[in-house]
Design an enzyme around this catalytic site. Structure first.
Site, PDB file in Angstrom:
ATOM      1  CG  ASP A  16      34.154   9.910 -15.554  1.00 32.49           C
ATOM      2  OD1 ASP A  16      33.927  10.825 -16.377  1.00 32.49           O
ATOM      3  OD2 ASP A  16      34.305  10.109 -14.333  1.00 32.49           O
TER       4      ASP A  16
ATOM      5  NE  ARG B 102      37.813   8.620 -16.288  1.00 33.23           N
ATOM      6  CZ  ARG B 102      38.183   8.140 -15.091  1.00 33.23           C
ATOM      7  NH1 ARG B 102      38.692   6.934 -14.993  1.00 33.23           N
ATOM      8  NH2 ARG B 102      38.026   8.873 -13.997  1.00 33.23           N
TER       9      ARG B 102
HETATM   10  C1  S3P Z   1      32.892  14.011 -11.300  1.00 28.63           C
HETATM   11  C2  S3P Z   1      31.814  14.271 -12.098  1.00 28.63           C
HETATM   12  C3  S3P Z   1      31.780  13.969 -13.533  1.00 28.63           C
HETATM   13  C4  S3P Z   1      32.903  13.026 -13.930  1.00 28.63           C
HETATM   14  C5  S3P Z   1      34.224  13.409 -13.314  1.00 28.63           C
HETATM   15  C6  S3P Z   1      34.117  13.380 -11.813  1.00 28.63           C
HETATM   16  C7  S3P Z   1      32.820  14.365  -9.871  1.00 28.63           C
HETATM   17  O1  S3P Z   1      31.971  15.183 -14.250  1.00 28.63           O
HETATM   18  O2  S3P Z   1      33.033  12.991 -15.326  1.00 28.63           O
HETATM   19  O3  S3P Z   1      35.243  12.512 -13.716  1.00 28.63           O
HETATM   20  O4  S3P Z   1      33.667  13.893  -9.085  1.00 28.63           O
HETATM   21  O5  S3P Z   1      31.895  15.102  -9.500  1.00 28.63           O
HETATM   22  P1  S3P Z   1      30.713  16.131 -14.668  1.00 28.63           P
HETATM   23  O6  S3P Z   1      30.144  16.679 -13.448  1.00 28.63           O
HETATM   24  O7  S3P Z   1      31.333  17.190 -15.530  1.00 28.63           O
HETATM   25  O8  S3P Z   1      29.792  15.234 -15.418  1.00 28.63           O
END
Ligand code: S3P
Length: 741
Positions: free
Chosen positions: A617, A694
């Site tokens: 992120d 973001r």
């Molecule tokens: C998150 C996992 C990530 C991240 C998202 C939050 C989470 O996504 O980008 O902002 O809380 O499990 P992905 O699992 O799609 O990578």
């Protein structure tokens, strides 16, 4: 603005509603003649003296012939008689009304004219006051209020347009809906509350003939009963005319009242809290809708950041709570046995959407109050079917984690979200859940909404994730709680492990063997306190701000530094940042530290592929760091960035191009040619965040090294993860303005 030839308007019934229309038109500079007709000569005399009408009288016939448009502002039950009186002179005149029920008015018109006259436009301004008579006329009454028009198939569109124009001139927002829907909606939102207010005040008054009791009544009584002072005849008419819809609303109310009565009788504290929390939240939601700050209203809000170039970065700050942990705290707290106390909860729109969804499924949740939330867990099998779809706004995490835990419920659910979420891929969770036995329907291309059929027995699977995704892993582990046997998830690279840590903290064993996380279904969760650290993903914007600004010296307090989240720290250090972790400690099973960063020149690097999922992120902000480094920074293996709240590779490349930073886009990454140096590094300009929080915050920080202002469009969604961002940015030394378009 109407010209000299504006139509002559006749208002029949010069009371508060009709008088306010006349007053509003006058105040707006309406050029046509305004006539008033009322059986009470005093009202006409008052209207003339106030200057809200130009002429008038108590006889209808001579006035109608002078009018182009007739507005009926008489009580609903008086409509048939007025239609009768109008009929001989109606001709092609446009007629509209302001009646609070529309079926009865349309029926009366049909009765008198045989069919609905094509130039009759049924209408209803949703504004009022308990006062009556033209003396109470208020030219501002309709400003920013809604006016509902309910044209039928035979209604002439030109007549609708003319009536719409009148109301818009008064500052109202005009909408159209079918007659039946209007009557049902109004029965619930207006007629029922009036009935309750009349009934309550009458009941109390009967019990106390001298009305002594009212001496002791305060704000609560006043707020609840204000509308009991309304015009009795008008309300008798409305209740008579909208009888069926009102009785339907009253039936629903009585069921709810009986439920609450039972809860009070039995001292059922959870049931009471559940009702009050849902109501309190709904009331606040209504308030924010009125102020246009709510989540669903936000989708149509246009917020722009205007960031001045340059600035400094210093101080000690604490950014809001971790979004990932906040979502999970509500989910596991709701499914646990016992009461879970959370502190540091992120009061951002995403985690609030998760909280609301559990309220919709019958979980009593107190707060949030300054980051504190108390969740009265209902156990793994205690959720109740929600009344409608669960709306999770902008949040991919909420939708994917919910998909897993809802697949294990006995009831059907539907998950919906905002425009951005509706474009994001959900097959990545729907497919493996189907392998477990779940029944899930998606929209075309595996997109939301998700329809999840309850009552399906689930069985554990051994699943190799095709992408490194904590959301997919967490979804399957949550479904695994309800599955027979063991659920095993293998990840191609380590991803955030908050779900595993929190499950273990709630006494539910999740084992880890190398790249596999596994658990067995059929256990239970026991509530445990949760202390949510500050979100390293939010801290990142300030880490990068300090990393690129000469002279910067900043401490970010109490930041979560879970090893599966610290890619940004590792990458910034590789680029040469002067960044230290101070006061490391563990809080509620999660490592935490204060991050101390001082300016140091950055250099471009090849970002190690193993850091990509650990910093996923953080890339929008890291790209800004790269733009300020000496040399080129290369990122690969980051195709997941293309399916976040926006295509973050393209969105950042487009914005950087506007600032005149050279970047080359690849399917799975980007090369950014840094500008290095200590003075302004690039230009300013207007960039589009595409509604991605973001991207918006990354370009805000970029302005610290720009030579001209940066304007960033579509920033309302910053509230999904970082409420208070603008104020905190100003506190450390940026200069920016938040402008609502
Ligand atoms: C998150 C996992 C990530 C991240 C998202 C939050 C989470 O996504 O980008 O902002 O809380 O499990 P992905 O699992 O799609 O990578």
């Amino acid at each position: 603005m109407p010209g000299e030839t504006a139509p002559t308007l006749l208002i029949v019934g010069l009371g508060m509603i009709g008088g306010s229309l006349a007053a509003a038109l006058k105040a707006a500079g309406y050029r046509g003649t305004l006539l008033g007709c009322d059986r009470n000569d005093d009202e006409i005399a008052t209207g003339l003296a106030m200057g809200v009408i130009d002429d008038g009288g108590s006889a209808l016939a001579p006035l109608v012939v002078r009018a182009d448009i007739v507005v009926l502002a008489v009580p609903v039950l008086a409509m048939p008689a007025v239609f009768e009186a109008l009929a001989p002179a109606l001709g092609s005149r446009i007629v509209t009304d302001v009646g609070s029920t529309k079926r009865a008015v349309c029926d009366a018109a049909r009765q008198v004219f045989g069919t609905l006259p094509s130039r009759f436009v049924p209408g209803h301004p949703i504004a009022g006051s308990e006062k009556s008579g033209v003396a109470a006329a208020n030219p501002m009454l309709y400003r920013h209020h809604k006016v509902i028009l309910t044209p039928e198939a035979e209604t002439d569109p030109a007549a609708v347009q003319a009536v719409r124009g009148l109301w818009e001139l008064c500052g109202a927002q005009v909408l159209e809906m079918p007659v039946a829907r209007h009557d049902q909606v109004l029965a619930r939102t207006s007629h029922l509350p009036h009935l309750l207010a009349f009934s309550l005040v009458d009941t109390l008054a009967r019990q106390d003939e001298r009305l002594e009791i009212f001496r002791y009544a305060a704000g609560g009584f006043r707020d609840f009963t204000r509308i009991a002072g309304s015009d009795p005849v008008m309300w008798r008419d409305i209740f008579t005319a909208n009888r069926d819809a009102l009785l339907g609303a009253l039936d629903d109310f009585e069921v709810g009242l009986a439920r609450l009565r039972r809860a009070v009788e039995q001292g059922d504290s959870d049931a009471m809290l559940g009702t009050f929390d849902r109501a309190s939240h709904a009331r606040h939601y209504f308030e924010t809708l009125l102020n246009q700050t709510s989540y669903q209203a936000m989708e149509s809000r246009q917020v722009q950041y205007r960031v001045s170039p340059g600035g400094s970065v210093s101080g000690r700050i604490r950014v809001p709570g971790d979004k990932s942990i906040s979502h999970r705290s509500i989910m596991l707290g709701a499914l646990a046995d016992g009461v879970t106390e959370v502190k540091g909860f992120l009061e951002g729109e995403d985690s609030l959407a998760t909280l609301q969804a559990f309220r919709d499924m019958g979980v009593a949740i107190e707060g949030p109050h300054q980051g504190r939330v108390t969740i009265h867990g209902v156990g793994l099998h205690g959720l109740k079917p929600p009344a409608g779809p669960l709306y999770v706004g902008n949040s991919g995490t909420a939708m994917r984690l919910f998909a897993g835990l809802l697949a294990g419920q006995a009831f059907d659910t539907e998950l919906t979200g905002d425009a951005s979420l509706t474009k994001r891929p959900m097959a990545r969770v729907a497919d493996p859940l189907r392998l477990m036995g779940a029944r899930i329907d998606t929209a075309e291309g595996g997109r939301p909404p998700l329809r999840i059929h309850g009552g399906q027995p689930l069985k554990g699977i051994d699943y190799d994730m095709p992408m490194a995704s904590a959301q997919v892993k967490s979804c399957l582990l949550l479904a695994g709680l309800y599955a027979e046997g063991e659920t095993r998830v293998r990840e191609p690279a380590p991803t955030r492990d908050h779900t595993e840590r929190m499950l273990n903290g709630f006494g539910y064993a999740v084992a880890r063997e190398g790249d596999v996380a596994r658990l067995s279904g059929g256990g239970k969760l026991t509530s445990a306190p949760i202390d949510v650290p500050s979100d390293i993903s939010s801290a990142t914007f300030f880490l990068v701000a300090a990393a690129i600004t000469p002279g910067a010296d900043l401490v970010l307090e109490h930041v979560g530094v879970n090893p599966t989240r610290i890619g940004v720290i590792n990458i910034l250090k590789l680029m040469g940042a002067d960044l230290r972790l101070e006061n490391p400690r563990e809080v509620g099973g999660e490592p935490v530290a204060d991050l101390h960063i001082r300016y140091a020149p950055l250099k471009g690097i090849d970002i190690p592929v193993d850091q990509v999922p650990l910093a996923i992120d953080e890339f929008p902000a890291l790209f800004v760091a790269a733009a300020n480094a000496e040399g080129t920074t290369r990122l690969r293996g980051a195709e997941e960035l293309r399916v976040k709240e926006s295509d973050r590779i393209q969105a950042m490349a487009d914005g950087l191009a506007i600032l005149d930073v050279e970047a080359t886009v690849f399917d799975d990454g980007i090369d950014i040619v840094g500008k290095g140096g200590e003075s302004a590094n690039y230009g300013g300009g207007r960039v589009d965040s595409l509604g991605d929080h973001r991207i918006a915050m990354a370009f805000t920080v970029a302005a610290l090294r720009a030579s001209a202002p940066i304007e960033i469009d579509d920033c309302a969604n910053v509230a999904t993860s970082f409420p208070g961002f603008v104020a905190l940015a100003e506190r450390v030394g940026l200069t920016l303005e938040e402008v609502e378009a």
